[in-house]
Design an enzyme around this catalytic site. Structure first.
Site, PDB file in Angstrom:
ATOM      1  N   LYS A  51      -4.143   0.068  -1.180  1.00 48.45           N
ATOM      2  CA  LYS A  51      -4.426   0.879  -0.191  1.00 48.45           C
ATOM      3  C   LYS A  51      -5.008   0.120   1.187  1.00 48.45           C
ATOM      4  O   LYS A  51      -4.611   0.461   2.412  1.00 48.45           O
ATOM      5  CB  LYS A  51      -4.872   2.158  -0.473  1.00 48.45           C
ATOM      6  CG  LYS A  51      -4.110   3.192  -1.151  1.00 48.45           C
ATOM      7  CD  LYS A  51      -3.174   3.761  -0.397  1.00 48.45           C
ATOM      8  CE  LYS A  51      -2.534   5.119  -0.962  1.00 48.45           C
ATOM      9  NZ  LYS A  51      -1.547   5.581  -0.137  1.00 48.45           N
ATOM     10  N   SER A 300      -0.299  -0.914  -8.755  1.00 48.76           N
ATOM     11  CA  SER A 300      -0.798  -0.508  -7.391  1.00 48.76           C
ATOM     12  C   SER A 300      -2.226  -0.437  -7.506  1.00 48.76           C
ATOM     13  O   SER A 300      -2.890  -0.405  -6.423  1.00 48.76           O
ATOM     14  CB  SER A 300      -0.061   0.819  -7.241  1.00 48.76           C
ATOM     15  OG  SER A 300      -0.147   1.836  -8.309  1.00 48.76           O
TER      16      SER A 300
END
Length: 404
Positions: A51, A300
């Site tokens: 992110k 992720s």
């Protein structure tokens, strides 16, 4: 617009704050699938997730005026830390609204990057609504977790790195929540090589992109109940959906139970801690025919608290019959417990917990109960232990295993 020029710019800019996450070849997953499987370990970023890429690029494209107003966002996890970390690098104020149920470790990590944390509401949607209200009242610049072209462009830098390192990649598997990551990765991958197949993976109980693609537009799910909390999104982004629709080749869904096994696979074979959302791509590999193909599974993130980790490990060991419990009824006389223990030892079982209940029957001479939790190498070995107990006349009954 998501253009090649902007993707190239983002890919250079994020190098200022990202750790190099070189592809990791997985011999274990390659043997399991018949293809050549590589992992893109974004769990190794400073903030524990990808992110930070989108957050940093978004902030870098803002005017000094927008940054000077201070930034605000809503998140219970990875986006919160990404914005806080990126804002710190630019020297601007960051306010993060997090649900009141957010684990303390995530709150403290976000604060440690210099952000002001406001706890509000029970779920992300409540926090987001309050963040938008604060942005309007105080003039902060709102940074959306996924429905933003700049955010998606920053996330797309992952695809640039994958293609540069493995130009002949056939499949890129991407976890999908709100859609920002797969929008950036799929759009850039198709620009670089239209033959690359980009496959999105969602939890089956929160398949918002699957629903959107089926309807031709974003739709709201009734719920998003999954242990993959980072991808528990009821509705994908409106702004990014046209890009996702054009560039995603296929969507797959994964059950929560499959993520438990994937966690064990990566811990034991790669010594990696990956959060449940990041495991979606690993769990989905078995749904593909990878013979003769090269696939990259994007991990992720790795932000998992130790309590959750402990629960996942226990459930995984039980799921794979590496820990199981049996109940055995014995006459209440000396030597019976030793006989059971010797039988298990001869079968190479390892006892890890014993419970002796003398009051299972009013006639203790007829039966007392022994509950045994033990360790095995897997289903085949468990069956061998059960048979050994049966052969000695103990009539074992399997019961639900618990370590504590």
């Amino acid at each position: 617009m998501l253009t090649l020029e902007r993707f190239e710019q983002a890919s250079e800019l994020v190098k200022n704050i990202t750790n190099p996450t070189k592809l990791v070849y997985s011999e274990y997953l390659s043997q399991e699938t018949g293809g050549r499987v590589y992992l893109k370990p974004e769990n190794m970023q400073e903030t524990g997730a990808y992110k930070v890429r989108g957050a940093y690029y978004k902030i870098s494209t803002m005017s000094e005026e927008a940054r000077g107003k201070g930034l605000i966002t809503a998140s219970a996890g990875n986006h919160a830390q990404g914005v806080a970390y990126a804002a710190q690098k630019f020297g601007c104020k960051a306010v993060i609204v997090m649900p009141t149920v957010t684990p303390l470790i995530k709150v403290n990590r976000t604060k440690n990057y210099g952000a002001e944390v406001v706890l509000y509401g029970d779920v992300y949607d409540d926090a987001c609504e309050y963040a938008l209200k604060l942005a309007e009242e105080k003039g902060y610049t709102f940074v959306h977790p996924f429905d933003d072209e700049d955010i998606a462009t920053g996330q797309g830098s992952i695809a640039m790195e994958i293609v540069q390192e493995l130009p002949t990649v056939d499949y890129i598997l991407v976890p999908v929540g709100g859609g920002g990551l797969i929008t950036g990765v799929a759009t850039l991958a198709k620009m670089l090589n239209p033959k690359i197949q980009v496959i999105g993976v969602e939890p089956s109980q929160a398949a918002s992109m699957t629903a959107a693609l089926a309807s031709g537009e974003p739709v709201s799910l009734d719920g998003a109940n999954t242990i993959a909390d980072g991808t528990a999104v009821k509705r994908v982004g409106e702004k990014i959906f046209p890009y996702a629709k054009e560039n995603i080749d296929r969507m797959l869904t994964v059950e929560d139970d499959e993520l438990i096994g994937a966690f064990l696979d990566l811990v034991e074979n790669h010594k990696m801690v990956v959060e449940n959302s990041g495991l979606l791509t690993v769990a989905a590999l078995k749904q593909l025919d990878l013979k003769g193909k090269k696939a990259v599974a994007i991990l992720s993130g790795g932000n998992m608290d130790v309590i959750t980790m402990s629960s996942i490990v226990q459930h995984g060991l039980i799921q794979r019959d590496r820990i199981f419990s049996v109940s055995v009824l014995l006459p209440d006389k000396p030597g019976e417990l030793v006989r059971v223990a010797a039988t298990i030892a001869d079968a190479q079982g390892n006892v890890i917990k014993l419970e002796h209940n003398q009051f299972v029957s009013t006639n203790r001479n007829a039966a007392v109960e022994l509950r045994i939790t033990m360790e095995a190498f897997g289903t085949e070995h468990k069956n061998e232990i059960m048979k050994a107990l049966e052969d000695e006349g103990f009539r074992p009954r399997e019961i639900g295993a618990k370590l504590y």
